[in-house]
Enzyme design. Structure first.
Site, PDB file in Angstrom:
ATOM      1  N   LYS A  13     -33.427  -9.830 -56.200  1.00  0.00           N
ATOM      2  CA  LYS A  13     -33.584  -8.905 -55.063  1.00  0.00           C
ATOM      3  C   LYS A  13     -32.545  -9.183 -53.974  1.00  0.00           C
ATOM      4  O   LYS A  13     -31.879  -8.281 -53.492  1.00  0.00           O
ATOM      5  CB  LYS A  13     -35.007  -9.013 -54.466  1.00  0.00           C
ATOM      6  N   ARG A  88     -45.620  -7.435 -50.249  1.00  0.00           N
ATOM      7  CA  ARG A  88     -45.891  -8.302 -51.393  1.00  0.00           C
ATOM      8  C   ARG A  88     -47.366  -8.311 -51.769  1.00  0.00           C
ATOM      9  O   ARG A  88     -47.751  -9.020 -52.703  1.00  0.00           O
ATOM     10  CB  ARG A  88     -45.479  -9.718 -51.026  1.00  0.00           C
ATOM     11  N   ARG A 127     -30.705 -21.684 -58.851  1.00  0.00           N
ATOM     12  CA  ARG A 127     -30.191 -21.036 -57.630  1.00  0.00           C
ATOM     13  C   ARG A 127     -29.676 -22.068 -56.621  1.00  0.00           C
ATOM     14  O   ARG A 127     -30.300 -23.094 -56.373  1.00  0.00           O
ATOM     15  CB  ARG A 127     -31.317 -20.215 -56.987  1.00  0.00           C
ATOM     16  N   ARG A 160     -33.180 -24.472 -52.449  1.00  0.00           N
ATOM     17  CA  ARG A 160     -34.435 -24.261 -51.720  1.00  0.00           C
ATOM     18  C   ARG A 160     -35.497 -25.210 -52.264  1.00  0.00           C
ATOM     19  O   ARG A 160     -35.613 -25.392 -53.473  1.00  0.00           O
ATOM     20  CB  ARG A 160     -34.890 -22.814 -51.892  1.00  0.00           C
ATOM     21  N   ARG A 171     -45.325 -19.762 -57.731  1.00  0.00           N
ATOM     22  CA  ARG A 171     -44.823 -18.507 -57.149  1.00  0.00           C
ATOM     23  C   ARG A 171     -44.902 -17.367 -58.162  1.00  0.00           C
ATOM     24  O   ARG A 171     -45.216 -16.241 -57.811  1.00  0.00           O
ATOM     25  CB  ARG A 171     -43.395 -18.695 -56.632  1.00  0.00           C
TER      26      ARG A 171
HETATM   27  P1  ADP Z   1     -34.747 -13.040 -55.460  1.00  0.00           P
HETATM   28  O1  ADP Z   1     -34.186 -12.613 -54.126  1.00  0.00           O
HETATM   29  O2  ADP Z   1     -35.374 -11.910 -56.212  1.00  0.00           O
HETATM   30  O3  ADP Z   1     -35.619 -14.244 -55.381  1.00  0.00           O
HETATM   31  P2  ADP Z   1     -31.983 -13.913 -56.009  1.00  0.00           P
HETATM   32  O4  ADP Z   1     -31.148 -12.719 -55.696  1.00  0.00           O
HETATM   33  O5  ADP Z   1     -31.983 -15.036 -55.026  1.00  0.00           O
HETATM   34  O6  ADP Z   1     -33.502 -13.451 -56.373  1.00  0.00           O
HETATM   35  O7  ADP Z   1     -31.524 -14.447 -57.447  1.00  0.00           O
HETATM   36  C1  ADP Z   1     -32.128 -15.606 -58.022  1.00  0.00           C
HETATM   37  C2  ADP Z   1     -31.071 -16.385 -58.812  1.00  0.00           C
HETATM   38  O8  ADP Z   1     -30.667 -15.619 -59.943  1.00  0.00           O
HETATM   39  C3  ADP Z   1     -29.793 -16.682 -58.020  1.00  0.00           C
HETATM   40  O9  ADP Z   1     -29.320 -17.954 -58.394  1.00  0.00           O
HETATM   41  C4  ADP Z   1     -28.824 -15.576 -58.458  1.00  0.00           C
HETATM   42  O10 ADP Z   1     -27.469 -16.016 -58.400  1.00  0.00           O
HETATM   43  C5  ADP Z   1     -29.258 -15.334 -59.904  1.00  0.00           C
HETATM   44  N1  ADP Z   1     -29.144 -13.933 -60.330  1.00  0.00           N
HETATM   45  C6  ADP Z   1     -29.418 -12.811 -59.611  1.00  0.00           C
HETATM   46  N2  ADP Z   1     -29.247 -11.704 -60.359  1.00  0.00           N
HETATM   47  C7  ADP Z   1     -28.861 -12.144 -61.592  1.00  0.00           C
HETATM   48  C8  ADP Z   1     -28.537 -11.489 -62.830  1.00  0.00           C
HETATM   49  N3  ADP Z   1     -28.572 -10.156 -62.951  1.00  0.00           N
HETATM   50  N4  ADP Z   1     -28.199 -12.266 -63.889  1.00  0.00           N
HETATM   51  C9  ADP Z   1     -28.179 -13.616 -63.776  1.00  0.00           C
HETATM   52  N5  ADP Z   1     -28.471 -14.288 -62.646  1.00  0.00           N
HETATM   53  C10 ADP Z   1     -28.815 -13.569 -61.570  1.00  0.00           C
HETATM   54  P1  AMP Z   2     -38.616 -15.319 -50.967  1.00  0.00           P
HETATM   55  O1  AMP Z   2     -37.426 -15.763 -50.199  1.00  0.00           O
HETATM   56  O2  AMP Z   2     -38.779 -13.816 -50.994  1.00  0.00           O
HETATM   57  O3  AMP Z   2     -38.673 -15.925 -52.356  1.00  0.00           O
HETATM   58  O4  AMP Z   2     -39.888 -15.872 -50.180  1.00  0.00           O
HETATM   59  C1  AMP Z   2     -40.092 -17.263 -49.988  1.00  0.00           C
HETATM   60  C2  AMP Z   2     -41.520 -17.519 -49.548  1.00  0.00           C
HETATM   61  O5  AMP Z   2     -41.748 -16.883 -48.270  1.00  0.00           O
HETATM   62  C3  AMP Z   2     -42.616 -16.940 -50.457  1.00  0.00           C
HETATM   63  O6  AMP Z   2     -42.911 -17.782 -51.542  1.00  0.00           O
HETATM   64  C4  AMP Z   2     -43.779 -16.804 -49.466  1.00  0.00           C
HETATM   65  O7  AMP Z   2     -44.376 -18.068 -49.188  1.00  0.00           O
HETATM   66  C5  AMP Z   2     -43.076 -16.356 -48.185  1.00  0.00           C
HETATM   67  N1  AMP Z   2     -42.982 -14.874 -48.129  1.00  0.00           N
HETATM   68  C6  AMP Z   2     -41.850 -14.120 -48.169  1.00  0.00           C
HETATM   69  N2  AMP Z   2     -42.150 -12.816 -48.078  1.00  0.00           N
HETATM   70  C7  AMP Z   2     -43.500 -12.732 -47.976  1.00  0.00           C
HETATM   71  C8  AMP Z   2     -44.416 -11.646 -47.867  1.00  0.00           C
HETATM   72  N3  AMP Z   2     -44.012 -10.367 -47.858  1.00  0.00           N
HETATM   73  N4  AMP Z   2     -45.733 -11.952 -47.789  1.00  0.00           N
HETATM   74  C9  AMP Z   2     -46.159 -13.219 -47.794  1.00  0.00           C
HETATM   75  N5  AMP Z   2     -45.357 -14.278 -47.911  1.00  0.00           N
HETATM   76  C10 AMP Z   2     -44.026 -14.053 -47.998  1.00  0.00           C
END
Ligand code: ADP
Ligand code: AMP
Length: 215
Positions: A13, A88, A127, A160, A171
């Site tokens: 995302k 969420r 990541r 992270r 998660r």
């Molecule tokens: P989210 O915001 O949904 O938690 P991220 O955008 O942070 O996901 O992506 C999670 C991990 O996956 C990161 O390390 C990113 O570089 C990698 N990633 C994102 N999209 C892809 C993809 N299409 N293929 C492979 N790796 C990806």
């Molecule tokens: P993310 O960066 O989206 O993976 O979010 C990291 C953490 O933040 C999650 O595991 C939750 O603990 C909290 N969080 C982020 N967005 C929300 C949401 N919309 N509702 C509740 N908790 C959230």
């Protein structure tokens, strides 16, 4: 235009939000990024959120709704916003619909990024991100040019704390229990647009751009 990016943790995302918001002139609002900034600044909200986040649980709906509605209400990008990681839960989605409608606004598109649990786990556990500009990397799938350093600003990359395998498992569990019901919620409102998010970053961007161009 208001676009929601829905999907499990690690679906990509944040990666896609940066690209899509730039292409369509949308303000990128990531609830996770905002919460991490609140923690860094040690605000009251940051203190309240930290324990939930570190354990892989969701922060309570009332805190999240207040935080996100404040951001959505601020002057931002000309063309609207891209919500990443919010809503969420069904309660957050209902609260968002109600508050947007009070302001004469509504969600236009919900992009559902579909990817299985095994791939999500591979993505999250590899990541790395830049603590200065937030740029996201993956040690195998999108590595930086120079190991451990941000391509844009040279800052040392960090992991992270909640990307540690035991927290990731929680998660993913939380996603299935609390966030997945939003697929049916938005489908019944005719807003859901599924995207196969298991392909490359570029392929997923093309699919999402195609959907956003229909609006
Ligand atoms: P989210 O915001 O949904 O938690 P991220 O955008 O942070 O996901 O992506 C999670 C991990 O996956 C990161 O390390 C990113 O570089 C990698 N990633 C994102 N999209 C892809 C993809 N299409 N293929 C492979 N790796 C990806
Ligand atoms: P993310 O960066 O989206 O993976 O979010 C990291 C953490 O933040 C999650 O595991 C939750 O603990 C909290 N969080 C982020 N967005 C929300 C949401 N919309 N509702 C509740 N908790 C959230």
């Amino acid at each position: 235009m208001i676009v929601v990016l829905l999907g499990p943790p690690g679906a990509g995302k944040g990666t896609q939000a940066v690209r899509i918001s730039k292409t369509f002139g949308l303000q990128h609002l990531s609830s996770g990024d905002i919460l991490r900034a609140e923690r860094k600044e040690m605000t009251e909200l940051g203190r309240k959120a930290q324990d939930y986040m570190d354990r892989g649980h969701l922060v309570p709906d009332d805190l999240i709704l207040a935080m996100m509605m404040d951001r959505i209400g601020r002057p931002g990008a000309a063309n609207g916003c891209l919500l990443d990681g919010f809503p969420r839960t069904v309660a957050q989605a209902e609260g968002l619909d109600k508050r947007l409608s009070d302001r004469g606004a509504k969600i236009d598109i919900v992009v559902n990024m579909e990817v299985d649990d095994a791939e999500v786990t591979r993505r999250v556990t590899g990541r790395w991100s830049c603590p200065t500009d937030g740029r996201i990397y993956h040690e195998m799938f999108s590595p930086p040019g120079k190991a451990g350093m941000c391509d844009d600003c040279g800052t040392a990359l960090t992991r992270r704390k909640d990307d540690e395998p035991s927290v990731v498992a929680q998660r993913v569990k939380t996603y299935h229990a609390e966030t997945k019901p939003l697929v049916a919620y938005y489908q019944s409102r005719g807003l859901l647009r599924p995207v196969d998010a298991s392909g490359t970053v570029d392929a997923v961007t093309v699919s999402i751009e195609k959907i956003c161009r229909t609006k």
